[in-house]
Design an enzyme around this catalytic site. Sequence first.
Site, PDB file in Angstrom:
ATOM      1  NE  ARG A  34       0.096  10.846  10.060  1.00  0.00           N
ATOM      2  CZ  ARG A  34      -0.330   9.815   9.331  1.00  0.00           C
ATOM      3  NH1 ARG A  34      -1.555   9.389   9.451  1.00  0.00           N
ATOM      4  NH2 ARG A  34       0.476   9.217   8.492  1.00  0.00           N
ATOM      5  CB  CYS A  82      -4.460   6.864  10.778  1.00  0.00           C
ATOM      6  SG  CYS A  82      -4.961   5.363   9.947  1.00  0.00           S
ATOM      7  CE  LYS A 134      -1.739   2.057   3.877  1.00  0.00           C
ATOM      8  NZ  LYS A 134      -1.633   3.520   3.852  1.00  0.00           N
ATOM      9  CG  ASN A 135       2.542   2.745   3.544  1.00  0.00           C
ATOM     10  OD1 ASN A 135       1.348   2.988   3.382  1.00  0.00           O
ATOM     11  ND2 ASN A 135       3.110   2.715   4.740  1.00  0.00           N
ATOM     12  NE  ARG A 188      -7.085   4.725   5.114  1.00  0.00           N
ATOM     13  CZ  ARG A 188      -6.159   5.353   5.831  1.00  0.00           C
ATOM     14  NH1 ARG A 188      -6.350   5.588   7.113  1.00  0.00           N
ATOM     15  NH2 ARG A 188      -5.048   5.773   5.284  1.00  0.00           N
ATOM     16  CG  ASP A 213       2.885   1.787   9.282  1.00  0.00           C
ATOM     17  OD1 ASP A 213       2.512   2.676  10.062  1.00  0.00           O
ATOM     18  OD2 ASP A 213       3.013   1.973   8.052  1.00  0.00           O
TER      19      ASP A 213
HETATM   20  C1  UD1 Z   1       4.228   7.168   6.169  1.00  0.00           C
HETATM   21  C2  UD1 Z   1       3.371   5.938   6.014  1.00  0.00           C
HETATM   22  C3  UD1 Z   1       2.826   5.484   7.363  1.00  0.00           C
HETATM   23  C4  UD1 Z   1       3.982   5.304   8.342  1.00  0.00           C
HETATM   24  C5  UD1 Z   1       4.859   6.545   8.397  1.00  0.00           C
HETATM   25  C6  UD1 Z   1       6.101   6.341   9.245  1.00  0.00           C
HETATM   26  C7  UD1 Z   1       2.409   6.081   3.801  1.00  0.00           C
HETATM   27  C8  UD1 Z   1       1.196   6.265   2.967  1.00  0.00           C
HETATM   28  N1  UD1 Z   1       2.260   6.229   5.113  1.00  0.00           N
HETATM   29  O1  UD1 Z   1       3.392   8.202   6.670  1.00  0.00           O
HETATM   30  O2  UD1 Z   1       2.139   4.247   7.163  1.00  0.00           O
HETATM   31  O3  UD1 Z   1       3.444   5.059   9.624  1.00  0.00           O
HETATM   32  O4  UD1 Z   1       5.295   6.903   7.076  1.00  0.00           O
HETATM   33  O5  UD1 Z   1       6.819   5.249   8.813  1.00  0.00           O
HETATM   34  O6  UD1 Z   1       3.467   5.778   3.294  1.00  0.00           O
HETATM   35  N2  UD1 Z   1       6.373  15.207  10.267  1.00  0.00           N
HETATM   36  C9  UD1 Z   1       6.499  16.538  10.619  1.00  0.00           C
HETATM   37  N3  UD1 Z   1       6.308  17.487   9.654  1.00  0.00           N
HETATM   38  C10 UD1 Z   1       5.996  17.174   8.371  1.00  0.00           C
HETATM   39  C11 UD1 Z   1       5.864  15.811   8.011  1.00  0.00           C
HETATM   40  C12 UD1 Z   1       6.068  14.833   8.980  1.00  0.00           C
HETATM   41  O7  UD1 Z   1       6.764  16.867  11.769  1.00  0.00           O
HETATM   42  O8  UD1 Z   1       5.845  18.102   7.537  1.00  0.00           O
HETATM   43  C13 UD1 Z   1       6.540  14.176  11.301  1.00  0.00           C
HETATM   44  C14 UD1 Z   1       5.261  13.391  11.599  1.00  0.00           C
HETATM   45  O9  UD1 Z   1       4.388  14.089  12.442  1.00  0.00           O
HETATM   46  C15 UD1 Z   1       5.795  12.144  12.238  1.00  0.00           C
HETATM   47  C16 UD1 Z   1       7.127  11.951  11.516  1.00  0.00           C
HETATM   48  O10 UD1 Z   1       7.428  13.168  10.858  1.00  0.00           O
HETATM   49  O11 UD1 Z   1       6.040  12.346  13.607  1.00  0.00           O
HETATM   50  C17 UD1 Z   1       7.122  10.827  10.515  1.00  0.00           C
HETATM   51  O12 UD1 Z   1       6.006  10.938   9.678  1.00  0.00           O
HETATM   52  P1  UD1 Z   1       6.125  10.600   8.125  1.00  0.00           P
HETATM   53  O13 UD1 Z   1       7.312   9.718   7.898  1.00  0.00           O
HETATM   54  O14 UD1 Z   1       6.032  11.864   7.376  1.00  0.00           O
HETATM   55  O15 UD1 Z   1       4.795   9.756   7.926  1.00  0.00           O
HETATM   56  P2  UD1 Z   1       3.895   9.715   6.634  1.00  0.00           P
HETATM   57  O16 UD1 Z   1       4.721   9.914   5.421  1.00  0.00           O
HETATM   58  O17 UD1 Z   1       2.703  10.560   6.852  1.00  0.00           O
END
Ligand code: UD1
Length: 424
Positions: A126, A121, A22-23, A403, A311
């Site tokens: 986030r 989620c 999925k990711n 999902r 995850d």
């Molecule tokens: C992706 C995955 C999700 C997984 C996560 C971490 C997908 C579709 N989703 O989510 O399943 O749990 O990686 O492995 O691939 N952050 C900030 N500012 C930003 C962006 C992120 O502070 O602008 C922080 C987030 O709040 C979090 C951390 O960075 O604490 C990691 O999040 P991130 O790796 O960005 O997760 P996703 O890409 O949303």
Amino acid sequence: MDLIEIIGGSPLEGEIQISGSKNASLPMMIASLLTKEKVELDNIPNLSDVLILVELMKSLGAEIQFDQSSDLKNKITCTTKEILNTEASYNLVRKMRASFWVLAPLIARHGEAKVSLPGGCAIGTRPIDFYLSILKKMGATLDLKEGYVFASIKSRLKPLDFSLDFPSVGVTHFFLMMSSLADGRSIIKNAAKEPEVIALAEMLIKMGAKIKGHGSDIIIVDGVANLNGTKVSIPPDRIEAGTFAIAVSATGGSISLKGVNPNEINLLTNLLEQSGTKISSDGNRLNIKKDNKIIVPIDISTAPYPGFPTDLQAQFMALMALGNGRSTIKENIFENRFMHVQELARFGAKIKLKADTAIVEGIKEFNSAPVMATDLRASASLIIAALSAKGKSSIRRIYHLDRGFDKIENKLKSCGAKIERKRD
Ligand code: UD1
């Protein structure tokens, strides 16, 4: 609304084909918007997140054919001759956080985007600050109003040199897509190293992007003016594979997972072996066997890849709740990713929360219970608990499960699980 009923307490025995990730599917589908040529993606999982993204991409001008020819080998063919609409509406983006990433092809290819602030989620605040910094540094004019990000740029995106405070997966995907079409050399430091980042970079390279260093901390991209079409296969879902490996470790039994990349879940399989599960691999096959009731407690701490994946944290907690003693589970990625704790308690689990750490006192067995899924991966932990609990359990709000887990009940049923989807 659908619910899942499980009569638990019997071991899992059989073989499971792992679906496409999925990711990886989501960013790779979005990357197909970067070119006007045809992109073919096979091994797409059958998930509601994929269907939502197809709908969103169509609304932007993509012509998409979704072939569900065989059960597990779905294929998407996408051609976006022109971006016809630059708005990604609240209605679609709120359902899935990853859809926010369409901002990258919209601005890189069309110079304009109006994208709703993301949903997905509820596992933490986030934020999107890193995305906004990248957009600004690459020359976009930004405005945040009425729940939308408005971004525009008059010429090509400027190259950037950016250091991430945290190796965000989504931001690294976003960087790869933006910088591939930027006017010069871009660098990202402290990049995410997840296999899904590597899969996206490899796809972009096949589309003509000039990317080096993916899979390491520093990625360098020399922007090109246009990208071409391509044909790629979605890699296997390491989170799905890990979930089934944890499930057998909890229920006992023996399953063979087909179409896995065992290296990507090395850390998990080592921990499962320490907890008393027998694991062997043979090429793309992973064999998991649990033949006694003792689950040795293990402390884990989630971390970016190659660390323990957030995850799989909820699923591992369900296993540790049946451990032979105390274990601790520390969540370092998302501050609110413990909503499964109160639901696991309904099965009898003894878990206390102290800030970012769950202290789990293992119990001998779960009782059955009616529970409610709170988020995508949490719903998988409830399935594991229900499969391990003697008696009938029911899990509501399984739209979370749909999902991200492709035909999970069929796959479990083929391994002897008594699991049924019903209308509430
Ligand atoms: C992706 C995955 C999700 C997984 C996560 C971490 C997908 C579709 N989703 O989510 O399943 O749990 O990686 O492995 O691939 N952050 C900030 N500012 C930003 C962006 C992120 O502070 O602008 C922080 C987030 O709040 C979090 C951390 O960075 O604490 C990691 O999040 P991130 O790796 O960005 O997760 P996703 O890409 O949303």
